[in-house]
Design a protein around this motif. Structure first.
Motif, mmCIF file in Angstrom:
data_model
loop_
_atom_site.group_PDB
_atom_site.id
_atom_site.type_symbol
_atom_site.label_atom_id
_atom_site.label_comp_id
_atom_site.label_asym_id
_atom_site.label_seq_id
_atom_site.Cartn_x
_atom_site.Cartn_y
_atom_site.Cartn_z
ATOM 1 N N MET A 123 47.289 61.542 38.118
ATOM 2 C CA MET A 123 48.441 61.203 37.240
ATOM 3 C C MET A 123 48.013 59.060 36.967
ATOM 4 N N ASP A 124 48.300 59.684 35.605
ATOM 5 C CA ASP A 124 48.656 57.760 35.272
ATOM 6 C C ASP A 124 49.592 57.292 35.391
ATOM 7 N N ASP A 125 49.680 55.407 35.643
ATOM 8 C CA ASP A 125 50.726 54.661 36.295
ATOM 9 C C ASP A 125 51.676 54.914 35.761
ATOM 10 N N GLU A 126 51.943 54.661 33.961
ATOM 11 C CA GLU A 126 52.811 54.696 32.964
ATOM 12 C C GLU A 126 53.429 56.007 33.127
ATOM 13 N N SER A 127 52.704 57.361 33.454
ATOM 14 C CA SER A 127 53.541 58.601 33.430
ATOM 15 C C SER A 127 54.835 58.646 35.723
ATOM 16 N N ILE A 128 53.571 58.073 36.235
ATOM 17 C CA ILE A 128 54.445 57.515 37.831
ATOM 18 C C ILE A 128 55.556 57.191 37.396
ATOM 19 N N ILE A 129 55.568 55.606 36.976
ATOM 20 C CA ILE A 129 56.426 54.651 36.836
ATOM 21 C C ILE A 129 57.951 55.506 36.100
ATOM 22 N N TRP A 130 57.952 56.315 34.523
ATOM 23 C CA TRP A 130 59.106 57.611 33.656
ATOM 24 C C TRP A 130 59.174 58.265 35.286
ATOM 25 N N LEU A 131 59.035 58.888 36.076
ATOM 26 C CA LEU A 131 59.212 59.546 36.694
ATOM 27 C C LEU A 131 60.139 58.739 37.571
ATOM 28 N N TYR A 132 59.771 57.658 38.213
ATOM 29 C CA TYR A 132 60.597 56.360 38.641
ATOM 30 C C TYR A 132 62.070 56.669 37.862
ATOM 31 N N TRP A 133 61.602 55.606 36.499
ATOM 32 C CA TRP A 133 62.819 55.975 35.729
ATOM 33 C C TRP A 133 63.618 57.082 35.041
ATOM 34 N N GLU A 134 62.811 58.245 35.273
ATOM 35 C CA GLU A 134 63.628 59.734 35.233
ATOM 36 C C GLU A 134 64.820 59.918 36.709
ATOM 37 N N ARG A 135 64.220 59.309 37.580
ATOM 38 C CA ARG A 135 65.441 59.589 39.486
ATOM 39 C C ARG A 135 64.484 60.383 39.498
ATOM 40 N N ASP A 136 63.249 60.974 39.544
ATOM 41 C CA ASP A 136 62.394 62.097 39.696
ATOM 42 C C ASP A 136 62.028 61.800 41.580
ATOM 43 N N GLU A 137 62.061 62.283 42.386
ATOM 44 C CA GLU A 137 61.957 61.905 43.552
ATOM 45 C C GLU A 137 60.148 62.229 43.933
ATOM 46 N N ARG A 138 59.813 63.428 42.686
ATOM 47 C CA ARG A 138 58.601 63.450 42.700
ATOM 48 C C ARG A 138 57.327 62.222 42.958
ATOM 49 N N ALA A 139 57.777 61.553 42.035
ATOM 50 C CA ALA A 139 57.862 59.402 41.933
ATOM 51 C C ALA A 139 57.219 59.504 43.480
ATOM 52 N N ILE A 140 58.313 59.289 44.517
ATOM 53 C CA ILE A 140 57.477 58.797 45.455
ATOM 54 C C ILE A 140 56.286 59.419 45.814
ATOM 55 N N GLU A 141 56.776 60.808 46.026
ATOM 56 C CA GLU A 141 54.923 61.727 46.423
ATOM 57 C C GLU A 141 53.845 61.343 46.468
ATOM 58 N N ILE A 142 53.884 61.558 44.638
ATOM 59 C CA ILE A 142 52.650 60.912 43.662
ATOM 60 C C ILE A 142 52.158 59.119 44.460
ATOM 61 N N THR A 143 53.523 58.653 44.504
ATOM 62 C CA THR A 143 53.066 57.343 44.597
ATOM 63 C C THR A 143 52.512 57.104 45.609
ATOM 64 N N ALA A 144 53.321 57.777 46.467
ATOM 65 C CA ALA A 144 52.229 57.660 48.434
ATOM 66 C C ALA A 144 50.794 57.760 48.123
ATOM 67 N N GLU A 145 50.823 59.609 47.647
ATOM 68 C CA GLU A 145 49.094 60.096 47.794
ATOM 69 C C GLU A 145 48.297 58.829 47.183
ATOM 70 N N LYS A 146 48.907 57.688 45.664
ATOM 71 C CA LYS A 146 48.177 57.637 44.845
ATOM 72 C C LYS A 146 47.213 56.116 45.936
ATOM 73 N N TYR A 147 48.056 55.384 45.526
ATOM 74 C CA TYR A 147 48.937 54.107 46.334
ATOM 75 C C TYR A 147 49.141 54.157 48.076
ATOM 76 N N GLY A 148 49.396 54.793 48.058
ATOM 77 C CA GLY A 148 49.703 54.550 49.952
ATOM 78 C C GLY A 148 48.129 54.053 50.745
ATOM 79 N N PRO A 149 47.150 54.464 51.205
ATOM 80 C CA PRO A 149 45.985 53.685 51.885
ATOM 81 C C PRO A 149 45.886 52.390 51.227
ATOM 82 N N TYR A 150 45.965 52.112 49.886
ATOM 83 C CA TYR A 150 46.051 50.537 49.048
ATOM 84 C C TYR A 150 47.042 49.399 49.753
ATOM 85 N N CYS A 151 48.196 50.456 49.759
ATOM 86 C CA CYS A 151 49.574 49.888 50.434
ATOM 87 C C CYS A 151 48.891 50.074 51.895
ATOM 88 N N GLY A 152 48.771 50.741 52.699
ATOM 89 C CA GLY A 152 48.780 50.990 54.011
ATOM 90 C C GLY A 152 47.942 49.607 54.556
#
Length: 186
Positions: free
Chosen positions: A1-30
């Motif tokens: 999923m592209d970043d803009e779509s992930i950000i929209w999930l945050y704005w829509e308060r969709d909890e999938r945003a956290i799951e997708i963020t963790a999957e896509k950026y977890g290794p980088y942030c970790g």
């Protein structure tokens, strides 16, 4: 999923945003948290805090680059946690070394804060770093943003650790001179 779509999930308060963020950026942030904190438990806690902070701040902010936004949150949380845990004792590790090395360029003393706005100092450092040749910039950013070990930077770049250490030393000296020329009291 592209970043803009992930950000929209945050704005829509969709909890999938956290799951997708963790999957896509977890290794980088970790990796950022791990370099600063060291322990796996602290790293995992910092990642959880990053996702919560992103969840709470996203409705107010629309980041230009989600990866950089999350990296900044993680880095700030990790350094805050590190400082809190090492407030009464002098600890080892990369975070202590990174903070000590940069301390000779930017002391964080009240004299800097009293004479110049913190944003001006941050902007000046940003201009300095962007003006460095790519090889020096990469070494500097890996050491002082990602808190990578000198030997790891050297290995990844095919250099001797002493070469990387000397490059960092010279770059810090250049930064100190650059900031002094611009009127920052260090």
């Amino acid at each position: 999923m592209d970043d803009e779509s992930i950000i929209w999930l945050y704005w829509e308060r969709d909890e999938r945003a956290i799951e997708i963020t963790a999957e896509k950026y977890g290794p980088y942030c970790g990796a950022i948290a791990g370099n600063i904190l060291g322990s796996r438990e602290d790293r995992e806690e910092c990642l959880s805090d990053t996702y919560i902070r992103a969840w709470n701040s996203m409705p107010k902010d629309w980041p230009g680059r989600l990866q950089a936004y999350l990296g900044r949150i993680t880095r700030n949380l990790a350094f805050n946690r590190y400082r809190r845990e090492h407030a009464k004792k002098r600890g080892g590790g990369e975070a202590a070394l990174v903070l000590e090395e940069l301390g000779e360029c930017v002391s964080g003393s009240e004299s800097v804060e009293g004479h110049f706005d913190r944003r001006e100092l941050i902007e000046a450092i940003g201009v300095f770093v962007r003006g460095l040749p790519e090889n020096k910039r990469s070494i500097f950013v890996r050491r002082y943003w990602y808190a990578d070990r000198v030997d790891k930077i050297a290995r990844d770049r095919g250099l001797a650790p002493g070469t990387v250490s000397k490059t960092l030393e010279r770059t810090r000296k250049q930064l100190r001179g650059y900031l002094t020329e611009r009127g920052f009291e260090l």
